[in-house]
Scaffold this active site. Structure first.
Site, PDB file in Angstrom:
ATOM      1  N   MET A  13       0.825  -1.212   0.000  1.00 48.57           N
ATOM      2  CA  MET A  13       0.000   0.000   0.000  1.00 48.57           C
ATOM      3  C   MET A  13       0.862   1.267   0.000  1.00 48.57           C
ATOM      4  O   MET A  13       0.653   2.177  -0.795  1.00 48.57           O
ATOM      5  CB  MET A  13      -0.924   0.014   1.228  1.00 48.57           C
ATOM      6  CG  MET A  13      -2.082  -0.934   1.169  1.00 48.57           C
ATOM      7  SD  MET A  13      -3.257  -0.539  -0.148  1.00 48.57           S
ATOM      8  CE  MET A  13      -4.089   0.887   0.523  1.00 48.57           C
ATOM      9  N   SER A 127      -9.141   3.822   0.857  1.00 50.58           N
ATOM     10  CA  SER A 127      -9.773   2.599   0.372  1.00 50.58           C
ATOM     11  C   SER A 127      -9.448   2.370  -1.100  1.00 50.58           C
ATOM     12  O   SER A 127      -9.276   3.311  -1.866  1.00 50.58           O
ATOM     13  CB  SER A 127     -11.293   2.682   0.539  1.00 50.58           C
ATOM     14  OG  SER A 127     -11.875   1.493   0.048  1.00 50.58           O
ATOM     15  N   GLY A 128      -9.399   1.088  -1.441  1.00 57.54           N
ATOM     16  CA  GLY A 128      -9.177   0.741  -2.840  1.00 57.54           C
ATOM     17  C   GLY A 128      -8.151  -0.361  -3.017  1.00 57.54           C
ATOM     18  O   GLY A 128      -7.883  -0.793  -4.135  1.00 57.54           O
ATOM     19  N   LYS A 181     -14.036   5.878   7.515  1.00 59.44           N
ATOM     20  CA  LYS A 181     -13.462   4.679   6.886  1.00 59.44           C
ATOM     21  C   LYS A 181     -13.980   3.417   7.574  1.00 59.44           C
ATOM     22  O   LYS A 181     -14.263   2.404   6.920  1.00 59.44           O
ATOM     23  CB  LYS A 181     -11.923   4.724   6.936  1.00 59.44           C
ATOM     24  CG  LYS A 181     -11.249   3.469   6.378  1.00 59.44           C
ATOM     25  CD  LYS A 181     -11.614   3.248   4.916  1.00 59.44           C
ATOM     26  CE  LYS A 181     -10.935   2.135   4.163  1.00 59.44           C
ATOM     27  NZ  LYS A 181     -10.593   0.889   4.725  1.00 59.44           N
ATOM     28  N   HIS A 184     -17.358   2.802   6.243  1.00 62.03           N
ATOM     29  CA  HIS A 184     -17.172   2.266   4.884  1.00 62.03           C
ATOM     30  C   HIS A 184     -16.950   0.758   4.957  1.00 62.03           C
ATOM     31  O   HIS A 184     -17.555  -0.023   4.229  1.00 62.03           O
ATOM     32  CB  HIS A 184     -15.975   2.971   4.220  1.00 62.03           C
ATOM     33  CG  HIS A 184     -15.457   2.299   2.979  1.00 62.03           C
ATOM     34  ND1 HIS A 184     -14.709   1.135   3.005  1.00 62.03           N
ATOM     35  CD2 HIS A 184     -15.590   2.599   1.663  1.00 62.03           C
ATOM     36  CE1 HIS A 184     -14.401   0.761   1.775  1.00 62.03           C
ATOM     37  NE2 HIS A 184     -14.932   1.636   0.943  1.00 62.03           N
ATOM     38  N   ASN A 185     -16.072   0.347   5.862  1.00 61.47           N
ATOM     39  CA  ASN A 185     -15.764  -1.079   5.951  1.00 61.47           C
ATOM     40  C   ASN A 185     -16.944  -1.885   6.482  1.00 61.47           C
ATOM     41  O   ASN A 185     -17.151  -3.029   6.074  1.00 61.47           O
ATOM     42  CB  ASN A 185     -14.527  -1.301   6.823  1.00 61.47           C
ATOM     43  CG  ASN A 185     -13.247  -1.026   6.055  1.00 61.47           C
ATOM     44  OD1 ASN A 185     -13.230  -0.190   5.151  1.00 61.47           O
ATOM     45  ND2 ASN A 185     -12.180  -1.706   6.381  1.00 61.47           N
ATOM     46  N   GLU A 188     -18.993  -2.433   3.611  1.00 62.71           N
ATOM     47  CA  GLU A 188     -18.278  -3.437   2.797  1.00 62.71           C
ATOM     48  C   GLU A 188     -18.586  -4.858   3.293  1.00 62.71           C
ATOM     49  O   GLU A 188     -18.902  -5.761   2.506  1.00 62.71           O
ATOM     50  CB  GLU A 188     -16.774  -3.122   2.889  1.00 62.71           C
ATOM     51  CG  GLU A 188     -15.817  -4.121   2.292  1.00 62.71           C
ATOM     52  CD  GLU A 188     -14.355  -3.709   2.585  1.00 62.71           C
ATOM     53  OE1 GLU A 188     -13.964  -2.589   2.228  1.00 62.71           O
ATOM     54  OE2 GLU A 188     -13.621  -4.516   3.184  1.00 62.71           O
ATOM     55  N   LYS A 259      -9.945  -8.472   9.757  1.00 62.51           N
ATOM     56  CA  LYS A 259      -8.949  -7.702  10.521  1.00 62.51           C
ATOM     57  C   LYS A 259      -9.611  -6.894  11.630  1.00 62.51           C
ATOM     58  O   LYS A 259      -8.929  -6.331  12.469  1.00 62.51           O
ATOM     59  CB  LYS A 259      -8.180  -6.781   9.591  1.00 62.51           C
ATOM     60  CG  LYS A 259      -7.167  -7.532   8.738  1.00 62.51           C
ATOM     61  CD  LYS A 259      -6.207  -6.554   8.103  1.00 62.51           C
ATOM     62  CE  LYS A 259      -5.333  -7.255   7.090  1.00 62.51           C
ATOM     63  NZ  LYS A 259      -5.254  -6.508   5.854  1.00 62.51           N
ATOM     64  N   ARG A 445     -39.704  -6.177  31.375  1.00 61.35           N
ATOM     65  CA  ARG A 445     -38.609  -5.645  32.208  1.00 61.35           C
ATOM     66  C   ARG A 445     -39.142  -5.200  33.571  1.00 61.35           C
ATOM     67  O   ARG A 445     -38.506  -5.374  34.598  1.00 61.35           O
ATOM     68  CB  ARG A 445     -37.933  -4.461  31.514  1.00 61.35           C
ATOM     69  CG  ARG A 445     -37.140  -4.816  30.274  1.00 61.35           C
ATOM     70  CD  ARG A 445     -36.562  -3.562  29.625  1.00 61.35           C
ATOM     71  NE  ARG A 445     -35.495  -2.973  30.413  1.00 61.35           N
ATOM     72  CZ  ARG A 445     -35.531  -1.765  30.956  1.00 61.35           C
ATOM     73  NH1 ARG A 445     -36.601  -1.020  30.806  1.00 61.35           N
ATOM     74  NH2 ARG A 445     -34.510  -1.306  31.645  1.00 61.35           N
TER      75      ARG A 445
HETATM   76  C1  6PG Z   1     -10.442  -0.988   1.618  1.00 59.38           C
HETATM   77  C2  6PG Z   1     -10.524  -2.259   2.430  1.00 59.38           C
HETATM   78  C3  6PG Z   1      -9.266  -2.468   3.178  1.00 59.38           C
HETATM   79  C4  6PG Z   1      -9.012  -3.878   3.659  1.00 59.38           C
HETATM   80  C5  6PG Z   1      -9.944  -4.323   4.726  1.00 59.38           C
HETATM   81  C6  6PG Z   1     -10.109  -5.811   4.822  1.00 59.38           C
HETATM   82  O1  6PG Z   1     -11.291  -0.146   1.830  1.00 59.38           O
HETATM   83  O2  6PG Z   1      -9.526  -0.874   0.799  1.00 59.38           O
HETATM   84  O3  6PG Z   1     -11.589  -2.185   3.320  1.00 59.38           O
HETATM   85  O4  6PG Z   1      -9.216  -1.523   4.186  1.00 59.38           O
HETATM   86  O5  6PG Z   1      -8.989  -4.751   2.602  1.00 59.38           O
HETATM   87  O6  6PG Z   1      -9.403  -3.883   5.933  1.00 59.38           O
HETATM   88  O7  6PG Z   1     -10.805  -6.010   5.976  1.00 59.38           O
HETATM   89  P1  6PG Z   1     -11.011  -7.392   6.653  1.00 59.38           P
HETATM   90  O8  6PG Z   1      -9.688  -8.059   6.774  1.00 59.38           O
HETATM   91  O9  6PG Z   1     -11.581  -7.031   7.969  1.00 59.38           O
HETATM   92  O10 6PG Z   1     -11.961  -8.132   5.772  1.00 59.38           O
END
Ligand code: 6PG
Length: 471
Positions: A13, A127-128, A181, A184-185, A188, A259, A445
Site C-alpha cells: 500500500m 480505500s481501494g 473509513k 465504509h468497511n 463493505e 482484521k 422488564r
Molecule cells: C479498503 C478495504 C481495506 C481492507 C480491509 C479488509 O477499503 O480498501 O476495506 O481496508 O482490505 O481492511 O478487511 P477485513 O480483513 O476485515 O476483511
C-alpha cells in the site's frame, strides 16, 4: 533535493501510494527498515522522482518543511511506536498522517497527544486496496483543516476521479476520517455478505456452476447493481489456477477471516445506539464460518432441504433476485449513512453525507452506481432523516419490495441461510412500524426487574406489581 511527502512503511500500500504521487510529478521519499522494500520501491519507480531510505535521520532530513509524513503501517501498537520514534526528530508544524485502518478512538488519543507538541496529526482512511493505491484510491482525511489544506493538492492529484472530480474531501475535525473509513468497511462487510447469500441461493437452490455464476454477476454488473464488489465477484467465478483445470474459488476454505473493522463498526454502533443489523450479522457470519467442525457435525444431524426457491422456476426467480439484491443493497447503504449521521452528532464530526457519498463513488471498495443516487438524495436534503425518505429511492423500494419478500420467504422455506436478505427486510419492516412490540419488552422488564415503564398520554414513570395482578 527536498521531498514533498515522506512515506513510512513501504509495504504494497505504502509503495503504491508513493509511486502514484511520483506519477503525478511530486518528489517523494519512503522509509522502511526492510531493505528489500526500498529496493522494490526504487526499481518500480525507475525514472520517477522517488527515493527510498533505510536511515530515519537521512529520510527526515530529505523532506521539505513543514514535513508531511504518511504512515502506512499495521494499525495498533506499531503506529504508536513509529510516532514515538518520530517525535524527537520532527519540529513544530510538521504533519503526520495515519493512512492505515486505525480505530478512530486511537486516532483521537493520538491527536490529543501530539497537539501540545505542535505536531499536526490526522487520520486518513484510504480505500481501494493495492490497485486503488497505485491508480487512484478514495481517501477520507479528517483532522486539522490547515494541515489538510497543505496536502490537499497532492491528495486531489492522486485520488480516483469520477466525472473529473477527485474522490477525496476534507471529512471533518478530529478522528472523523477514520470513523468514516470504519463505516465504509462496515458497509463493505454487509455487501460482501449479501453477495455471499446470493451465491448460496444460486448454488444450493439452482445448482449454478461457476460459468453461470460468472455470467449472472457480469450481467448484473452491467445494470443498476453495477459495483466494484460485483465486478470482482464475476472475475472470481471465472478464475482457474494457471496450468490447472480447476476453479480456485472451489478450493478455498469456507472460513472467513477479518482484521476487525467490521466488528468495530458494530461495536461502535451499539455504543451509540444506532442499529446496523446487516453489518452485525455479516460480522457474525464470518465468525460462524470459523466453526467448521461444529458446522460439519450439525450438518450431519439435520439433513434435508425444503422446496427449491421459486418452485424451481429459475428464470422468474433470478429476475426477482436481482430486485431483491437491489432492495437489500439500498438498506445496507442506508444503515451505514444512519451511522454516519449519528456518529457525527455524538462525536461532533460535522460530517457532510453528500460529500462522503460523492467520494465513495470511485476508488473505494464499496463504489457502486447506486452511490450517485445517495449523493443526489443528500444533496437535495443534507438533513434527510433516513435515506429511504428520498422520493427516487422510495420508488425503487416500492418496486423491489415484493421481490425482496418473495426471495427471503422462499429461501427460508428452502432452508437456505440468507441473513443479509432477511435482516434488511426485518429492519425495514420494523422501521415502517409506527407501533413496535416494544411495549411488551417494557412490561417484561418491569415484571421481572421493576425497571419501570412510561405510559401513552401520561407523564412520569410507572411500576406495577405484575404478580399481584396475576393472583
Ligand atoms: C479498503 C478495504 C481495506 C481492507 C480491509 C479488509 O477499503 O480498501 O476495506 O481496508 O482490505 O481492511 O478487511 P477485513 O480483513 O476485515 O476483511
Amino acid at each position: 533535493m527536498a521531498y514533498r511527502i515522506g512515506m513510512i512503511g513501504l509495504g504494497t500500500m505504502g509503495r503504491n501510494l508513493l509511486l502514484n504521487m511520483a506519477d503525478h510529478g511530486f518528489a517523494v521519499a519512503g522509509y522502511d527498515k526492510d531493505q528489500t522494500k526500498i529496493d522494490l520501491l526504487e526499481s518500480e519507480g525507475k525514472g520517477l522522482n522517488v527515493k527510498g531510505f533505510a536511515s530515519l535521520q537521512d529520510f527526515i532530513k530529505s523532506l521539505e518543511l513543514p514535513r508531511v509524513l504518511i504512515l502506512l503501517v499495521p494499525a495498533g501498537k506499531i503506529v504508536d511506536s513509529v510516532i514515538e520514534e518520530l517525535i524527537p526528530v520532527l519540529q513544530k508544524g510538521d504533519i503526520i498522517i495515519d493512512g492505515g485502518n486505525s480505530h478512530f478512538k486511537d486516532t483521537t488519543t493520538r491527536v490529543n497527544y501530539l497537539q501540545p507538541k505542535g505536531l499536526h496529526f490526522f487520520g486518513m482512511g484510504i480505500s481501494g486496496g493495492e490497485e486503488g493505491a497505485r491508480r487512484g484510491p478514495s481517501m477520507m482525511p479528517g483532522g486539522d483543516f490547515e494541515a489538510y489544506k497543505y496536502v490537499q493538492p497532492v491528495l486531489e492529484a492522486i485520488a480516483a476521479k469520477v466525472d473529473g472530480e477527485p474522490c477525496v474531501t476534507y471529512i471533518g475535525p478530529g478522528a472523523s476520517g477514520h470513523f468514516v473509513k470504519m463505516v465504509h468497511n462496515g458497509i463493505e462487510y454487509a455487501l460482501m455478505q449479501l453477495i455471499a447469500d446470493t451465491y448460496e441461493i444460486l448454488k444450493k437452490g439452482f445448482g449454478y456452476d461457476n460459468n453461470s455464476l460468472h455470467q449472472l454477476f457480469s450481467d448484473w454488473n452491467d445494470g443498476k447493481l453495477q459495483s466494484y464488489l460485483l465486478s470482482i465477484t464475476a472475475d472470481i467465478f471465472n478464475f482457474k489456477e494457471p496450468g490447472s483445470d480447476h476453479w480456485l474459488v472451489d478450493f478455498i476454505r469456507d472460513e472467513a477471516q477479518a482484521k476487525g473493522t467490521g466488528k468495530w463498526t458494530s461495536q461502535v454502533a451499539m455504543d451509540i445506539e444506532l442499529p446496523v443489523p446487516t453489518i452485525d450479522i455479516a460480522v457474525g457470519m464470518r465468525d460462524l464460518s470459523k466453526y467448521k467442525l461444529l458446522r460439519t457435525n450439525i450438518a450431519a444431524l439435520y439433513k434435508g432441504t425444503g422446496p427449491a426457491p421459486g418452485d424451481g422456476d429459475k428464470e422468474e426467480f433470478v429476475m426477482k433476485l436481482e430486485d431483491a439484491f437491489y432492495f437489500s443493497m439500498i438498506i445496507i447503504y442506508s444503515q451505514g449513512m444512519q451511522l454516519l449521521a449519528r456518529g457525527s452528532a455524538v462525536y461532533e464530526f460535522k460530517l457532510q453525507p453528500d460529500q462522503i457519498a460523492k467520494i465513495w463513488r470511485g476508488g473505494c471498495i464499496i463504489r457502486a452506481k447506486f452511490l450517485e443516487l445517495i449523493h443526489g438524495a443528500y444533496q437535495k436534503d443534507s438533513a434527510l432523516p433516513h435515506l429511504i425518505f428520498d422520493s427516487e429511492i422510495k420508488s425503487i423500494i416500492n418496486e423491489s419490495l415484493l421481490s425482496a419478500r418473495t426471495v427471503a420467504a422462499q429461501c427460508v422455506m428452502a432452508g437456505i441461510s440468507v441473513p443479509a436478505y432477511t435482516s434488511t427486510l426485518s429492519y425495514f419492516d420494523a422501521l415502517r412500524s409506527e407501533r413496535m412490540p416494544s411495549n411488551l419488552i417494557q412490561a417484561q422488564r418491569d415484571y421481572f426487574g421493576a425497571h419501570t415503564y412510561q405510559l401513552i398520554g401520561k407523564e412520569g414513570i410507572f411500576h406495577t406489581e405484575w404478580n399481584a395482578v396475576k393472583e
